[in-house]
Structure formats: structure tokens, C-alpha cells
Motif scaffolding. Structure first.
Motif, PDB file in Angstrom:
ATOM      1  N   ALA A  50     -11.698 -37.330  57.732  1.00 35.51           N
ATOM      2  CA  ALA A  50     -11.190 -38.644  58.114  1.00 35.51           C
ATOM      3  C   ALA A  50     -12.141 -39.744  57.644  1.00 35.51           C
ATOM      4  O   ALA A  50     -11.703 -40.783  57.132  1.00 35.51           O
ATOM      5  CB  ALA A  50     -10.993 -38.713  59.624  1.00 35.51           C
ATOM      6  N   PHE A  51     -13.436 -39.506  57.786  1.00 31.44           N
ATOM      7  CA  PHE A  51     -14.434 -40.482  57.334  1.00 31.44           C
ATOM      8  C   PHE A  51     -14.321 -40.717  55.830  1.00 31.44           C
ATOM      9  O   PHE A  51     -14.343 -41.855  55.364  1.00 31.44           O
ATOM     10  CB  PHE A  51     -15.839 -39.998  57.701  1.00 31.44           C
ATOM     11  N   LEU A  52     -14.198 -39.657  55.045  1.00 32.03           N
ATOM     12  CA  LEU A  52     -14.105 -39.795  53.592  1.00 32.03           C
ATOM     13  C   LEU A  52     -12.835 -40.538  53.175  1.00 32.03           C
ATOM     14  O   LEU A  52     -12.866 -41.369  52.262  1.00 32.03           O
ATOM     15  CB  LEU A  52     -14.162 -38.425  52.918  1.00 32.03           C
ATOM     16  N   ILE A  53     -11.727 -40.252  53.843  1.00 33.23           N
ATOM     17  CA  ILE A  53     -10.479 -40.950  53.522  1.00 33.23           C
ATOM     18  C   ILE A  53     -10.598 -42.433  53.847  1.00 33.23           C
ATOM     19  O   ILE A  53     -10.246 -43.292  53.030  1.00 33.23           O
ATOM     20  CB  ILE A  53      -9.301 -40.310  54.285  1.00 33.23           C
ATOM     21  N   LEU A  54     -11.120 -42.740  55.033  1.00 26.44           N
ATOM     22  CA  LEU A  54     -11.271 -44.144  55.423  1.00 26.44           C
ATOM     23  C   LEU A  54     -12.251 -44.882  54.514  1.00 26.44           C
ATOM     24  O   LEU A  54     -12.018 -46.033  54.135  1.00 26.44           O
ATOM     25  CB  LEU A  54     -11.715 -44.242  56.882  1.00 26.44           C
ATOM     26  N   ARG A  55     -13.340 -44.225  54.134  1.00 25.48           N
ATOM     27  CA  ARG A  55     -14.313 -44.858  53.239  1.00 25.48           C
ATOM     28  C   ARG A  55     -13.688 -45.144  51.879  1.00 25.48           C
ATOM     29  O   ARG A  55     -13.887 -46.231  51.315  1.00 25.48           O
ATOM     30  CB  ARG A  55     -15.532 -43.958  53.082  1.00 25.48           C
ATOM     31  N   ALA A  56     -12.906 -44.208  51.349  1.00 24.50           N
ATOM     32  CA  ALA A  56     -12.265 -44.417  50.053  1.00 24.50           C
ATOM     33  C   ALA A  56     -11.264 -45.567  50.121  1.00 24.50           C
ATOM     34  O   ALA A  56     -11.206 -46.405  49.212  1.00 24.50           O
ATOM     35  CB  ALA A  56     -11.584 -43.137  49.590  1.00 24.50           C
ATOM     36  N   LEU A  57     -10.476 -45.609  51.198  1.00 29.35           N
ATOM     37  CA  LEU A  57      -9.517 -46.700  51.335  1.00 29.35           C
ATOM     38  C   LEU A  57     -10.207 -48.046  51.483  1.00 29.35           C
ATOM     39  O   LEU A  57      -9.761 -49.049  50.921  1.00 29.35           O
ATOM     40  CB  LEU A  57      -8.598 -46.431  52.531  1.00 29.35           C
ATOM     41  N   ARG A  58     -11.310 -48.076  52.224  1.00 28.00           N
ATOM     42  CA  ARG A  58     -12.054 -49.327  52.404  1.00 28.00           C
ATOM     43  C   ARG A  58     -12.657 -49.811  51.087  1.00 28.00           C
ATOM     44  O   ARG A  58     -12.570 -50.990  50.744  1.00 28.00           O
ATOM     45  CB  ARG A  58     -13.150 -49.126  53.446  1.00 28.00           C
ATOM     46  N   GLN A  60     -11.596 -49.082  48.080  1.00 29.12           N
ATOM     47  CA  GLN A  60     -10.500 -49.464  47.200  1.00 29.12           C
ATOM     48  C   GLN A  60     -10.031 -50.872  47.539  1.00 29.12           C
ATOM     49  O   GLN A  60      -9.811 -51.691  46.662  1.00 29.12           O
ATOM     50  CB  GLN A  60      -9.352 -48.479  47.336  1.00 29.12           C
ATOM     51  N   ARG A  61      -9.888 -51.148  48.836  1.00 24.20           N
ATOM     52  CA  ARG A  61      -9.453 -52.470  49.270  1.00 24.20           C
ATOM     53  C   ARG A  61     -10.495 -53.529  48.921  1.00 24.20           C
ATOM     54  O   ARG A  61     -10.158 -54.630  48.502  1.00 24.20           O
ATOM     55  CB  ARG A  61      -9.194 -52.453  50.774  1.00 24.20           C
ATOM     56  N   ALA A  62     -11.781 -53.194  49.076  1.00 26.36           N
ATOM     57  CA  ALA A  62     -12.847 -54.152  48.782  1.00 26.36           C
ATOM     58  C   ALA A  62     -12.932 -54.445  47.285  1.00 26.36           C
ATOM     59  O   ALA A  62     -13.200 -55.571  46.880  1.00 26.36           O
ATOM     60  CB  ALA A  62     -14.183 -53.619  49.288  1.00 26.36           C
ATOM     61  N   ALA A  63     -12.699 -53.446  46.459  1.00 24.21           N
ATOM     62  CA  ALA A  63     -12.772 -53.642  45.012  1.00 24.21           C
ATOM     63  C   ALA A  63     -11.523 -54.336  44.486  1.00 24.21           C
ATOM     64  O   ALA A  63     -11.542 -54.901  43.393  1.00 24.21           O
ATOM     65  CB  ALA A  63     -12.957 -52.295  44.319  1.00 24.21           C
ATOM     66  N   ASP A  64     -10.442 -54.282  45.241  1.00 25.38           N
ATOM     67  CA  ASP A  64      -9.182 -54.915  44.867  1.00 25.38           C
ATOM     68  C   ASP A  64      -8.721 -54.480  43.473  1.00 25.38           C
ATOM     69  O   ASP A  64      -8.366 -55.293  42.636  1.00 25.38           O
ATOM     70  CB  ASP A  64      -9.296 -56.438  44.957  1.00 25.38           C
ATOM     71  N   VAL A  65      -8.783 -53.186  43.249  1.00 24.72           N
ATOM     72  CA  VAL A  65      -8.313 -52.617  41.981  1.00 24.72           C
ATOM     73  C   VAL A  65      -7.280 -51.544  42.286  1.00 24.72           C
ATOM     74  O   VAL A  65      -7.165 -51.071  43.412  1.00 24.72           O
ATOM     75  CB  VAL A  65      -9.474 -52.001  41.157  1.00 24.72           C
ATOM     76  N   ALA A  66      -6.572 -51.156  41.250  1.00 30.36           N
ATOM     77  CA  ALA A  66      -5.600 -50.081  41.411  1.00 30.36           C
ATOM     78  C   ALA A  66      -6.346 -48.786  41.718  1.00 30.36           C
ATOM     79  O   ALA A  66      -7.423 -48.541  41.169  1.00 30.36           O
ATOM     80  CB  ALA A  66      -4.774 -49.927  40.141  1.00 30.36           C
ATOM     81  N   PRO A  67      -5.808 -47.957  42.587  1.00 31.89           N
ATOM     82  CA  PRO A  67      -6.491 -46.708  42.936  1.00 31.89           C
ATOM     83  C   PRO A  67      -6.597 -45.769  41.737  1.00 31.89           C
ATOM     84  O   PRO A  67      -5.698 -45.705  40.905  1.00 31.89           O
ATOM     85  CB  PRO A  67      -5.613 -46.106  44.030  1.00 31.89           C
TER      86      PRO A  67
END
Length: 146
Positions: A50-58, A60-67
């Protein structure tokens, strides 16, 4: 993650395991037993996933780029959910019906879930792998499986 954070995490896990062991050792009503460590590992893996998924999503959102990796489509998510339910059912059925039938059924159903349709692989692979693991545990390690 810094080295200090990793050390703190390891220390926290060690302290938790020690605390649980001491509570069990001094006659408390809680029973740790041999299942204590596997359940701690299951819980730790779930939390870390769960931590790894949340960190990746955060990130991605901070970089504002396509996943870089797209989220799975609906059928794939349903298949993953069914596989998770299959593993939960396997863990619940392991002791009541025994290692051999539970493992064989889980293997076959898991292969069907991932799309395997070759009858030789659907039957042969589970039988060989289950037999090999059973032999390794019972004969080589002297650990009797239910």
C-alpha cells in the motif's frame, strides 16, 4: 528512503515481535504460536505494498506527467481481485482439507485465471510442483504438512 528510516523500521518490527513474544511467554491469554511470524509478514507485505502504491501515485501527481505504467483495465483488475480471493480461500482451506487437495485446486484455478488452457499444463504442472514441495518438506526438511 534513508538508511536511518530503514533502521528505524527494522527496529520497530523487532520491538513489535519482541513485545508479542513476551506477552505470550508470560501466560497471557493471547496465543502467538507458530503462525505469529507468517501473519506479521503478511501484514507487513500488505502495508508495504500500500505504501509503494501511494508513493508512486503521489510522485506521479507531483511530477504532473503521464504515468510510465498504465493502471490495469477493468477485466485485469477483476482477475487480480479473483486471484486475491482465491489465495484467501486457499489459506482458509489449507488446514481443514489438507495441503495436497487445497494446493492442487488452487494451482488449477490460478492457472485458469491467468488464461492457461493447455490440459497438460493445467494438470501436470500443479501435480509435479505440489508433489515436489510436499516431498521437500516432508522428506528433506522433516516438516509435516497437513
Amino acid at each position: 528512503m534513508t538508511k536511518d528510516a530503514k533502521r528505524i523500521g527494522c527496529l520497530a518490527i523487532d520491538n513489535f515481535a519482541t513485545w508479542r513474544h513476551v506477552r505470550r511467554s508470560f501466560g497471557q491469554r493471547e496465543v502467538g504460536g507458530p503462525s505469529f511470524v507468517p501473519w506479521v509478514m503478511v501484514g507487513a507485505l500488505a502495508l508495504l505494498a500500500a505504501f509503494l502504491i501511494l508513493r508512486a501515485l503521489r510522485r506521479q501527481r507531483a511530477a504532473d506527467v503521464a504515468p510510465l505504467i498504465e493502471m490495469p483495465d477493468r477485466p485485469t483488475l477483476l482477475r487480480l481481485g479473483a486471484f486475491a480471493l482465491l489465495l484467501a480461500a486457499y489459506s482458509a482451506a489449507f488446514f481443514p482439507i489438507g495441503y495436497l487437495p487445497a494446493t492442487l485446486a488452487t494451482f488449477v484455478l490460478g492457472l485458469l485465471l491467468i488464461g492457461e488452457r493447455n490440459p497438460l499444463l493445467l494438470i501436470g504442472f500443479p501435480v509435479v510442483m505440489t508433489g515436489a514441495v510436499y516431498f521437500a518438506f516432508t522428506e528433506l526438511l522433516s516438516v509435516w504438512l497437513p
